[in-house]
Design a protein around this motif. Structure first.
Motif, mmCIF file in Angstrom:
data_model
loop_
_atom_site.group_PDB
_atom_site.id
_atom_site.type_symbol
_atom_site.label_atom_id
_atom_site.label_comp_id
_atom_site.label_asym_id
_atom_site.label_seq_id
_atom_site.Cartn_x
_atom_site.Cartn_y
_atom_site.Cartn_z
ATOM 1 N N TYR A 1 96.008 -7.935 12.712
ATOM 2 C CA TYR A 1 96.632 -6.652 13.012
ATOM 3 C C TYR A 1 95.996 -5.523 12.208
ATOM 4 C CZ TYR A 1 100.227 -9.218 15.467
ATOM 5 O OH TYR A 1 100.875 -10.019 16.348
ATOM 6 N N ILE A 2 95.954 -4.353 12.836
ATOM 7 C CA ILE A 2 95.430 -3.179 12.156
ATOM 8 C C ILE A 2 96.587 -2.491 11.441
ATOM 9 C CG2 ILE A 2 94.360 -0.924 12.510
ATOM 10 C CD1 ILE A 2 93.081 -2.216 15.046
ATOM 11 N N THR A 3 96.438 -2.256 10.145
ATOM 12 C CA THR A 3 97.510 -1.564 9.432
ATOM 13 C C THR A 3 97.133 -0.115 9.126
ATOM 14 O OG1 THR A 3 96.643 -2.413 7.348
ATOM 15 C CG2 THR A 3 98.432 -3.643 8.360
ATOM 16 N N MET B 1 97.534 5.640 16.729
ATOM 17 C CA MET B 1 97.725 4.696 17.830
ATOM 18 C C MET B 1 97.294 3.282 17.462
ATOM 19 S SD MET B 1 96.046 5.168 21.543
ATOM 20 C CE MET B 1 97.071 6.398 22.301
ATOM 21 N N ALA B 2 96.226 3.174 16.675
ATOM 22 C CA ALA B 2 95.658 1.860 16.373
ATOM 23 C C ALA B 2 96.567 1.031 15.468
ATOM 24 C CB ALA B 2 94.291 2.031 15.721
ATOM 25 N N VAL B 3 97.406 1.701 14.696
ATOM 26 C CA VAL B 3 98.218 0.969 13.723
ATOM 27 C C VAL B 3 99.175 0.022 14.446
ATOM 28 C CG1 VAL B 3 99.983 1.204 11.935
ATOM 29 C CG2 VAL B 3 98.030 2.760 11.991
ATOM 30 N N GLY B 4 99.129 -1.256 14.039
ATOM 31 C CA GLY B 4 100.003 -2.258 14.635
ATOM 32 C C GLY B 4 99.390 -2.998 15.798
ATOM 33 N N LEU B 5 98.206 -2.566 16.228
ATOM 34 C CA LEU B 5 97.573 -3.235 17.366
ATOM 35 C C LEU B 5 96.719 -4.403 16.906
ATOM 36 C CD1 LEU B 5 96.228 -0.324 19.602
ATOM 37 C CD2 LEU B 5 98.319 -1.627 19.900
ATOM 38 N N HIS B 6 96.502 -5.356 17.823
ATOM 39 C CA HIS B 6 95.475 -6.368 17.629
ATOM 40 C C HIS B 6 94.114 -5.673 17.716
ATOM 41 C CE1 HIS B 6 98.150 -9.849 18.877
ATOM 42 N NE2 HIS B 6 97.639 -10.182 17.723
#
Lengths: 369, 153
Positions: free
Chosen positions: A34-36, A344-349
């Motif tokens: 995950y991206i934090t 937007m990227a935070v929390g994405l695979h």
């Protein structure tokens, strides 16, 4: 899952990632898959075009616009030319036929740009066949540009008070051919990608963008309309002759990756509608108004924006009465839209981030200018 | 594109409600008001929140290096009322020159302000992350200033 020990790591995404049509680097902080955290790095392509404008005459600056968003150069030219025309007070002198040609070029360019979006988004999910489909019709459109402007990607076609040259006799039959095949092609695009289960699983519900967030970040264009912002300059503040055309503005509500995709797909169909009307109604006549050889707008300033394929593209031009702009600021939609990706990227695979990034449809040439 | 608002009424409203010291700015666009920088954030907040104006989109943030001063220019737009306003802040060429950041009002301002800082060298107070955005960190000078000359010429 919690007893698996993971360690935070930084991952460089880019600076030459293909989904970006250019050189973007994102520094992701990863926790497992995950991206934090995400930090955008742009500027690799910066050519100082705004500074260059100050040492070029108004006419000399037209070709630079095609180099900004190099997959939809005509639209950049149109935004600049219309801004200068407004500053000069000659917006209403553009001949009828030139206005129709502008609409046709702009809508063809919009389709071509959305096809690049369609193709590269599919490619980011390892779908190579849709890529070939999209680039097939894009190439036909580039052929049309070659007939009209002599160039496939860097047209340098718009002029203050009209366009550089009239359409040649090959153009209209070729356009007719394209318009005839487009509905069938659209079916093909949807058939191979939109209905695909893997595609839907990878895009639906991924990276949703709320209306409030889109507004506060100043997101515009298809990405904003996917989030429920029902606004299209062609319909709501028509410039040129857009008020004569009947078309719908596709709007979606959730603003996820799928919505951003489908809004662009539907927009292509609407552009085909506009082209059909323009094809039927285009009159004969001159394509260039009688404007002075040397463009010297009166001292003052102007801000004008148009509906670009990627959002609202605005030009803020300050004139001091000489033949060169005193200051020229380009407010590009991609520059504004890419900023949302940090959040937007935070929390994405990681693999979802690639697709979410592609769904914003940015071009780095316009971000860096 | 040209739906303008009654600037006199707007300026009177701002000055009365919050002592904004706003003025009508006379230029060819007929859509500009001028605000002193100390009142900028408050004014912008009001312009965004007041239901009569509701400027919910910051379309563009620009800066101009005039011979006598720097001007920071904000182009605002309201989706609901479909009207436009240009807000200008004039700052003298002191060193360092600064204006307050409006990124607390519109997040869109963050990247715009970083670009103006990078290319024009104007500081934005209270910006959460004011770094160069287009040029390398170690670049010297601010290219859009008029005293920055191009090497090729």
């Amino acid at each position: 899952m919690n007893d698996i020990r993971t360690q935070e790591m930084n991952l460089n995404f880019g600076p030459q990632h293909p989904s970006t049509h250019g050189v973007y680097r994102g520094v992701f902080t990863m926790q497992g898959e995950y991206i934090t955290k995400c930090v955008n790095h742009i500027g690799y392509l910066h050519r100082g075009i705004e500074k260059l404008a100050e040492s070029r005459t108004y006419t000399q600056f037209i070709p630079y616009n095609g180099r900004l968003d190099y997959v939809s150069g005509i639209l950049n030219e149109e935004a600049y030319v219309r801004a200068v025309e407004k500053l000069m007070g000659i917006s209403d002198q553009v001949p009828e036929r030139a206005e129709y040609i502008r609409v046709m070029m702009a809508e063809l360019q919009r389709i071509a740009s959305h096809l690049v979006f369609y193709s590269s988004m599919a490619l980011d999910m390892a779908g190579f066949t849709p890529w070939t489909y999209g680039f097939r019709e894009r190439d036909t459109i580039l052929d049309l540009f070659e007939m009209a402007t002599g160039s496939r990607m860097m047209p340098n076609y718009m002029r203050f008070g009209g366009v550089a040259a009239d359409l040649n006799e090959e153009f209209m039959p070729a356009l007719r051919k394209l318009l005839d095949i487009m509905p069938k092609c659209m079916e093909e695009y949807h058939g191979i990608l939109t209905g695909n289960e893997i595609f839907q699983a990878r895009t639906k519900g991924v990276a949703p963008l709320s209306r409030e967030k889109a507004l506060i970040y100043g997101i515009s264009g298809p990405s904003a309309r996917a989030s429920g912002i029902d606004y299209d300059l062609r319909r709501d503040e028509p410039y040129g002759i857009y008020d004569r055309f009947k078309f719908n503005v596709p709007v979606r509500q959730t603003g996820d990756t799928f919505d951003r995709y489908i809004v662009r797909m539907e927009e292509m169909a609407e552009s085909v509608k506009i082209l059909e009307q323009a094809y039927r109604e285009i009159p004969e006549g001159p394509v260039l108004a009688k404007v002075p050889k040397i463009i010297k707008p009166p001292a003052g300033e102007v801000y004008h924006r148009i509906e670009h394929s990627k959002g609202h593209l605005g030009f803020h031009i300050v004139s001091d009465g000489t033949a060169k702009p005193y200051r020229l600021r380009i407010c590009s939609p991609c520059f504004v839209n890419v900023a949302i990706f940090e959040e937007m990227a935070v929390g994405l695979h990681l693999q979802d981030a690639v697709v979410a990034f592609a769904s914003l449809d940015i071009v780095l040439g316009e971000i860096d200018r | 594109m040209d739906k303008k608002i009654d600037r006199q009424a707007l300026v009177a409203f701002l000055n009365e409600k919050m002592d904004a010291q706003a003025e009508v700015f006379e230029d060819n666009t007929e859509a500009s008001i001028k605000v002193p920088r100390l009142k900028l954030v408050e004014t912008m907040q009001k312009l965004r929140e007041n239901p009569q104006y509701k400027f919910d989109v910051l379309m563009n943030l620009s800066s101009v290096d005039y011979p006598e001063n720097f001007t920071v220019i904000y182009h605002l737009f309201s989706i609901e009322h479909k009207h436009y306003l240009t807000v200008k802040v004039e700052i003298s060429k002191e060193n360092p020159c600064w204006v307050p950041s409006v990124s607390s009002v519109w997040k869109a301002a963050q990247v715009h302000e970083r670009e103006v800082f990078d290319l024009m060298g104007i500081l934005f107070n209270d910006h959460p992350d004011l770094r160069r955005i287009l040029l390398p960190e170690d670049f010297a000078g601010h290219p859009l200033r008029k005293d920055f000359t191009q090497q090729a010429d």
